[in-house]
Each structure stands twice: as structure tokens, then as C-alpha cells.
Design a protein around this motif. Structure first.
Motif, PDB file in Angstrom:
ATOM      1  N   ALA A 299      27.844 -35.958  21.024  1.00 54.41           N
ATOM      2  CA  ALA A 299      29.249 -35.534  20.903  1.00 54.41           C
ATOM      3  C   ALA A 299      29.506 -35.178  19.439  1.00 54.41           C
ATOM      4  CB  ALA A 299      30.177 -36.660  21.339  1.00 54.41           C
ATOM      5  N   SER A 300      30.087 -33.995  19.212  1.00 57.40           N
ATOM      6  CA  SER A 300      30.237 -33.503  17.831  1.00 57.40           C
ATOM      7  C   SER A 300      31.665 -33.113  17.467  1.00 57.40           C
ATOM      8  CB  SER A 300      29.345 -32.282  17.617  1.00 57.40           C
ATOM      9  OG  SER A 300      28.005 -32.606  17.878  1.00 57.40           O
ATOM     10  N   ASN A 301      31.883 -32.972  16.160  1.00 60.83           N
ATOM     11  CA  ASN A 301      33.192 -32.594  15.638  1.00 60.83           C
ATOM     12  C   ASN A 301      33.617 -31.179  16.012  1.00 60.83           C
ATOM     13  OD1 ASN A 301      34.121 -34.893  14.507  1.00 60.83           O
ATOM     14  ND2 ASN A 301      33.776 -34.317  12.379  1.00 60.83           N
ATOM     15  N   ASP A 302      32.653 -30.342  16.439  1.00 65.94           N
ATOM     16  CA  ASP A 302      33.014 -28.968  16.835  1.00 65.94           C
ATOM     17  C   ASP A 302      33.495 -28.923  18.282  1.00 65.94           C
ATOM     18  OD1 ASP A 302      30.715 -29.362  18.255  1.00 65.94           O
ATOM     19  OD2 ASP A 302      29.590 -27.699  17.362  1.00 65.94           O
ATOM     20  N   SER A 303      33.832 -30.096  18.827  1.00 70.55           N
ATOM     21  CA  SER A 303      34.393 -30.286  20.176  1.00 70.55           C
ATOM     22  C   SER A 303      33.357 -30.158  21.297  1.00 70.55           C
ATOM     23  CB  SER A 303      35.575 -29.347  20.447  1.00 70.55           C
ATOM     24  OG  SER A 303      35.110 -28.075  20.848  1.00 70.55           O
ATOM     25  N   THR A 304      32.075 -29.968  20.942  1.00 69.78           N
ATOM     26  CA  THR A 304      31.062 -29.783  21.995  1.00 69.78           C
ATOM     27  C   THR A 304      30.278 -31.057  22.307  1.00 69.78           C
ATOM     28  OG1 THR A 304      29.271 -29.189  20.460  1.00 69.78           O
ATOM     29  CG2 THR A 304      30.685 -27.387  21.247  1.00 69.78           C
ATOM     30  N   LEU A 305      29.728 -31.057  23.528  1.00 69.99           N
ATOM     31  CA  LEU A 305      28.714 -32.036  23.921  1.00 69.99           C
ATOM     32  C   LEU A 305      27.431 -31.230  24.052  1.00 69.99           C
ATOM     33  CD1 LEU A 305      30.594 -33.852  26.834  1.00 69.99           C
ATOM     34  CD2 LEU A 305      30.585 -34.479  24.431  1.00 69.99           C
ATOM     35  N   LYS A 306      26.331 -31.801  23.597  1.00 67.23           N
ATOM     36  CA  LYS A 306      25.057 -31.088  23.709  1.00 67.23           C
ATOM     37  C   LYS A 306      24.034 -31.955  24.449  1.00 67.23           C
ATOM     38  CE  LYS A 306      25.327 -27.953  19.758  1.00 67.23           C
ATOM     39  NZ  LYS A 306      26.719 -28.100  19.386  1.00 67.23           N
ATOM     40  N   ILE A 307      23.296 -31.315  25.352  1.00 68.69           N
ATOM     41  CA  ILE A 307      22.214 -32.010  26.056  1.00 68.69           C
ATOM     42  C   ILE A 307      20.901 -31.554  25.423  1.00 68.69           C
ATOM     43  CG2 ILE A 307      21.130 -32.515  28.282  1.00 68.69           C
ATOM     44  CD1 ILE A 307      24.060 -33.182  28.468  1.00 68.69           C
TER      45      ILE A 307
ATOM     46  N   TYR B  23      21.761 -27.647  26.877  1.00 65.19           N
ATOM     47  CA  TYR B  23      23.118 -27.183  27.225  1.00 65.19           C
ATOM     48  C   TYR B  23      24.087 -27.487  26.089  1.00 65.19           C
ATOM     49  CZ  TYR B  23      21.500 -27.265  32.108  1.00 65.19           C
ATOM     50  OH  TYR B  23      20.811 -27.056  33.264  1.00 65.19           O
ATOM     51  N   THR B  24      25.076 -26.644  25.942  1.00 67.52           N
ATOM     52  CA  THR B  24      26.222 -26.926  25.071  1.00 67.52           C
ATOM     53  C   THR B  24      27.456 -26.878  25.962  1.00 67.52           C
ATOM     54  OG1 THR B  24      25.158 -25.953  23.138  1.00 67.52           O
ATOM     55  CG2 THR B  24      27.549 -26.136  23.082  1.00 67.52           C
ATOM     56  N   LEU B  25      28.209 -27.985  25.997  1.00 65.89           N
ATOM     57  CA  LEU B  25      29.365 -28.079  26.903  1.00 65.89           C
ATOM     58  C   LEU B  25      30.667 -28.087  26.121  1.00 65.89           C
ATOM     59  CD1 LEU B  25      27.914 -30.921  29.155  1.00 65.89           C
ATOM     60  CD2 LEU B  25      27.814 -28.481  29.596  1.00 65.89           C
ATOM     61  N   HIS B  26      31.618 -27.264  26.582  1.00 68.91           N
ATOM     62  CA  HIS B  26      32.938 -27.208  25.948  1.00 68.91           C
ATOM     63  C   HIS B  26      33.958 -27.789  26.918  1.00 68.91           C
ATOM     64  CE1 HIS B  26      31.586 -24.464  22.716  1.00 68.91           C
ATOM     65  NE2 HIS B  26      30.723 -24.084  23.640  1.00 68.91           N
ATOM     66  N   GLY B  27      34.707 -28.788  26.456  1.00 68.64           N
ATOM     67  CA  GLY B  27      35.721 -29.383  27.328  1.00 68.64           C
ATOM     68  C   GLY B  27      36.867 -29.916  26.506  1.00 68.64           C
ATOM     69  N   HIS B  28      36.515 -30.580  25.409  1.00 65.36           N
ATOM     70  CA  HIS B  28      37.546 -31.208  24.563  1.00 65.36           C
ATOM     71  C   HIS B  28      38.203 -30.205  23.617  1.00 65.36           C
ATOM     72  CE1 HIS B  28      36.874 -35.350  25.804  1.00 65.36           C
ATOM     73  NE2 HIS B  28      35.586 -35.078  25.819  1.00 65.36           N
TER      74      HIS B  28
ATOM     75  N   PRO C 213      37.655 -32.609  17.975  1.00 61.01           N
ATOM     76  CA  PRO C 213      36.386 -33.340  17.936  1.00 61.01           C
ATOM     77  C   PRO C 213      36.090 -34.150  19.211  1.00 61.01           C
ATOM     78  CG  PRO C 213      37.539 -33.584  15.860  1.00 61.01           C
ATOM     79  CD  PRO C 213      38.482 -32.873  16.779  1.00 61.01           C
ATOM     80  N   ALA C 214      34.820 -34.105  19.653  1.00 61.72           N
ATOM     81  CA  ALA C 214      34.344 -35.011  20.719  1.00 61.72           C
ATOM     82  C   ALA C 214      33.840 -36.246  19.989  1.00 61.72           C
ATOM     83  CB  ALA C 214      33.235 -34.349  21.513  1.00 61.72           C
ATOM     84  N   THR C 215      34.458 -37.382  20.277  1.00 60.30           N
ATOM     85  CA  THR C 215      34.212 -38.571  19.453  1.00 60.30           C
ATOM     86  C   THR C 215      33.164 -39.526  20.021  1.00 60.30           C
ATOM     87  OG1 THR C 215      36.101 -39.528  20.592  1.00 60.30           O
ATOM     88  CG2 THR C 215      36.499 -38.615  18.397  1.00 60.30           C
ATOM     89  N   CYS C 216      32.997 -39.522  21.354  1.00 62.29           N
ATOM     90  CA  CYS C 216      32.089 -40.498  21.954  1.00 62.29           C
ATOM     91  C   CYS C 216      31.514 -39.965  23.262  1.00 62.29           C
ATOM     92  CB  CYS C 216      32.818 -41.822  22.207  1.00 62.29           C
ATOM     93  SG  CYS C 216      34.377 -41.616  23.094  1.00 62.29           S
ATOM     94  N   VAL C 217      30.336 -40.459  23.622  1.00 65.41           N
ATOM     95  CA  VAL C 217      29.697 -40.014  24.859  1.00 65.41           C
ATOM     96  C   VAL C 217      28.769 -41.114  25.365  1.00 65.41           C
ATOM     97  CG1 VAL C 217      27.727 -38.881  23.707  1.00 65.41           C
ATOM     98  CG2 VAL C 217      28.537 -38.026  25.915  1.00 65.41           C
ATOM     99  N   ALA C 218      28.637 -41.234  26.696  1.00 65.44           N
ATOM    100  CA  ALA C 218      27.748 -42.259  27.261  1.00 65.44           C
ATOM    101  C   ALA C 218      27.307 -41.883  28.667  1.00 65.44           C
ATOM    102  CB  ALA C 218      28.454 -43.616  27.304  1.00 65.44           C
ATOM    103  N   PHE C 219      26.016 -42.028  28.937  1.00 66.63           N
ATOM    104  CA  PHE C 219      25.488 -41.836  30.283  1.00 66.63           C
ATOM    105  C   PHE C 219      25.822 -43.052  31.147  1.00 66.63           C
ATOM    106  CE2 PHE C 219      22.393 -38.567  28.763  1.00 66.63           C
ATOM    107  CZ  PHE C 219      22.552 -37.655  29.803  1.00 66.63           C
TER     108      PHE C 219
END
Length: 399
Positions: free
Chosen positions: A240-248, A258-263, A266-272
Motif C-alpha cells: 500500500a503506497s502514498n500514491d493511493s495504489t495497491l500493488k501485487i 497488478y497495480t490497483l486503484h481504489g483509494h 494515500p493507501a495506508t495499510c493492507v493485509a491478506f
């Protein structure tokens, strides 16, 4: 198939700081700068629980391995252990002299490791929240601390730009990884326990082997990386990154998948989730999002095939590949050699479920006893106060 957004939860009134799934995927916990902890139900039409107790921002949340407790750390310097039910009862203890940035349960659910702005990492028992020891070699805020899957090591990440590896038994720092060009926001162990991944303000994710203490992989992004999580198979990493993306990231091939745009922001946290079929993310936009992974090769056989054909980008990936190969081989051969009868398998499953249930009940009992002890102490204090006041009244009357 690409990852897809399953649902998003709105209820926090400030940036989301942390997310975590319960073992059975029925609940999702999130912490926020709004000082609240939310427990979201993954089942439709089920209400969320809002837990209020912390006096300041909640920086981190985590479910216990059994899923019957949730730990949270806060800017109010305390850690709380909650029962994730309607009542939302909790025990609280002052853990640090600064903001608590990180809480993490050991895989047996017996210990808790916390990290803080007071530059220390501390280890506690979950039962009665007894302080065990402190690790204090960082020279700046400690943002994150994690137990290894076997519980023998602890890894910590700090604003002193280092990642430190500790031996839990000897309580000594085994190694310091100093290759980060900025603050280290997040660190975690690979499910095999053989490597760690760290995310930093230098826009990178680095993967190190903790046996040889050498850098295996280095992913350069173009924004600060706030958080990361390994897929349970150990083959993927989500960030999860400050550019609002999640990356796999595909760790076997050493590339961005993958690069995911949703937020928004900034995307601050992520968890499987514990099984890896979902992942959750939180952002400065006060939203919690749940994503369906879809990319996971459900069958380990498929994973093996892709590994065999997958060519490495450069030499650094070979070690990781062969190592994961070996882990996967083990899983594969086990299932082939077993040849067990279906009934036996079912019996084992039901036994495992029963044990899981018993463990959960024990967790709840421990928590209840702890709450009762606190109440008893409060009652005793009140009684003492009453008696003292009575004495004063009698003395006043006498005089």
C-alpha cells in the motif's frame, strides 16, 4: 483473473491506520486516527461494532491466531485487548512511554510484541499482560515489530533507517539491515520464516534472506510504501503506497503483477486474509476496502508448474525461487504419499475444529478472568476510599 473490489466499509471518521482479518474471515478489524476500532462483519446485513476506549488515535490492530481477541495499540501509549463481540469488553495496559505503533501476536497466541515511538520493542504475555522484556537498540521511533512464524525471532523496523533481527531467547540483536535510504514503515516475515520484506519512505520494498542476511530482491516504486503483506503461499506480496495504489508483486518472477486503484489519497495499510483469497486495505480517505485476490494459484501443482517455467529476471531471484520450490514440493509430496481414507481425513478435520473451538473458549475465559480481576481491583479501591472517608467523618465528629 484480475483482483476485484468486493466491498467497501464506511464508518471511520478519520484516516484508517490498520486492517486485519480474523482466521475464519467472518470479521475484519480496522483502526483509525478517529480513536476507534471497528469490527466489520464479512456477512451481508450484519452490523459493524464500533469499539471506543482509546483516548487517542488507534495506530494498529491485530486478531489473535484463534480470532477470539483483538489487540490494538494507540497514541495514548496503551494497548487494549478486546473481545470482538457486541459488548466490546477490553482490558487495557500502559505499554510504552510513547505512541504504540505496532502490535503482533506470536503464532501460538501466548505472546504479544509491541513497538513504539519511545524507541523500544517490548514483549508481553497475553494472559494477564505481564511484561517480559524490552529490546532497545533503535535510536529513533520503531514503526513495526513482528514475530517469526516459529516464534524464535523478532524483526523490527524503525525511523533510524534500519531493520533489526532479534533472537527472542537471548534477547540479542542478531543483525541490522541498513540498506534502506529512508524510514522503514513496515516489516514482515515470509510464511516460511526464511526471509523478511520491508517497506520504506525511499519508495522501495526490499526482501532479505534472514539466514544469510543478504538482499534477495529490491522493488523500486515511485511513492512511499506504507504497508505490505505476504500471501500465505509466500509467492505474492501486496503493498500500500502514498500514491493511493495497491500493488501485487510476484515474488517468484520478481516483477510487478497488478497495480490497483481504489483509494482517494494515500493507501495506508493492507493485509491478506489467512487463506489468501481476500485482502483488505485502508486509506486516508477513511475507507476500508475488501478485494478478492483471484490471481492465487489455488492448487500448489499450478504453482509448481509456473515456477518451473518462470525465468528469473536476474540472479538474485534464484535463491528465493528454489527455496519456495522446496516448500511447495514438500506440500505436494505429502498429499501424494498420504493416500489416507476419506473418513480419516474427516475425523482429523473435525478434531482440528474441536481443538480450535476449545482454544477459542480458553482465550475468552482468560480475557473474562482478566476483566474480572480489573473490576475486583476497582471495587477494592472504592471500598478502601469509602473506609478512609468514614474514618475522616468519625474523626471530624470526635473533634
Amino acid at each position: 483473473e484480475d483482483p476485484s473490489l468486493e466491498k467497501h466499509f464506511k464508518g471511520h471518521r478519520d484516516a484508517v491506520t490498520s486492517v486485519d482479518f480474523s482466521i475464519n474471515k467472518k470479521q475484519l478489524a480496522s483502526g483509525s486516527m478517529d480513536s476507534c476500532l471497528m469490527i466489520w462483519s464479512m456477512r451481508p446485513q450484519m452490523r459493524a461494532y464500533r469499539f471506543v476506549g482509546h483516548k487517542d488515535a488507534v495506530m494498529c490492530v491485530q486478531f489473535s491466531p484463534s480470532g477470539h481477541l483483538v489487540a490494538s495499540g494507540s497514541r495514548d501509549k496503551t494497548v487494549r485487548l478486546w473481545v470482538p463481540s457486541v459488548k466490546g469488553e477490553s482490558t487495557v495496559f500502559k505499554a510504552h512511554t510513547g505512541t504504540v505503533r505496532s502490535v503482533h501476536f506470536s503464532s501460538d497466541g501466548q505472546s504479544l510484541v509491541t513497538a513504539s515511538d519511545d524507541k523500544t520493542v517490548k514483549v508481553w504475555t497475553v494472559h494477564r499482560q505481564k511484561f517480559l522484556f524490552s529490546l532497545s537498540q533503535h535510536i529513533n521511533w520503531v514503526r513495526c515489530a513482528r514475530f517469526s512464524p516459529d516464534g524464535r525471532l523478532i524483526v523490527s523496523a524503525s525511523d533510524d533507517k534500519t531493520v533489526k533481527l532479534w533472537d527472542k531467547t537471548s534477547r540479542e540483536c542478531i543483525h541490522s539491515f541498513c540498506e534502506h535510504g529512508g524510514f522503514v514503515n513496515h516489516v514482515d516475515f515470509h510464511p516460511s520464516g526464511t526471509c523478511i520484506a520491508a517497506a520504506g519512505t525511499d519508495n522501495t520494498v526490499k526482501v532479505w534472506d534472514v539466514r544469510m542476511n543478504r538482499l534477495l530482491q529490491h522493488y523500486q516504486g515511485n511513492a512511499v510504501v506504507n504497508s505490505l503483506s505476504f500471501h500465505p503461499s509466500g509467492n505474492y506480496l501486496v503493498t500500500a503506497s502514498n500514491d493511493s495504489t495497491l500493488k501485487i508483486l510476484d515474488l517468484l518472477e520478481g516483477r510487478l503483477l497488478y497495480t490497483l486503484h481504489g483509494h482517494q489519497g494515500p493507501a495506508t495499510c493492507v493485509a491478506f486474509s489467512r487463506t489468501g483469497d481476500f485482502f483488505a486495505s485502508g486509506g486516508s480517505d477513511e475507507q476500508v476496502m475488501v478485494w478478492k485476490a483471484n490471481f492465487d494459484a489455488g492448487d500448489y501443482g499450478d504453482v509448481l508448474k509456473t515456477q518451473k517455467s518462470g525465468t528469473s529476471v536476474d540472479g538474485t531471484h534464484h535463491t528465493l525461487q528454489s527455496e519456495m520450490d522446496c516448500g511447495v514440493h514438500l506440500k505436494k509430496t505429502k498429499t501424494q504419499d498420504s493416500g489416507r481414507s476419506h473418513e480419516q481425513q474427516e475425523e482429523e478435520n473435525s478434531l482440528a475444529n474441536t481443538l480450535e473451538h476449545i482454544m477459542g473458549q480458553l482465550d475468552v475465559l482468560t480475557q473474562t478472568v482478566s476483566i474480572l480481576e480489573q473490576r475486583l481491583t476497582l471495587t477494592e479501591d472504592k471500598l478502601k476510599e469509602c473506609l478512609e472517608n468514614q474514618q475522616k467523618i468519625i474523626q471530624n465528629k470526635m473533634s
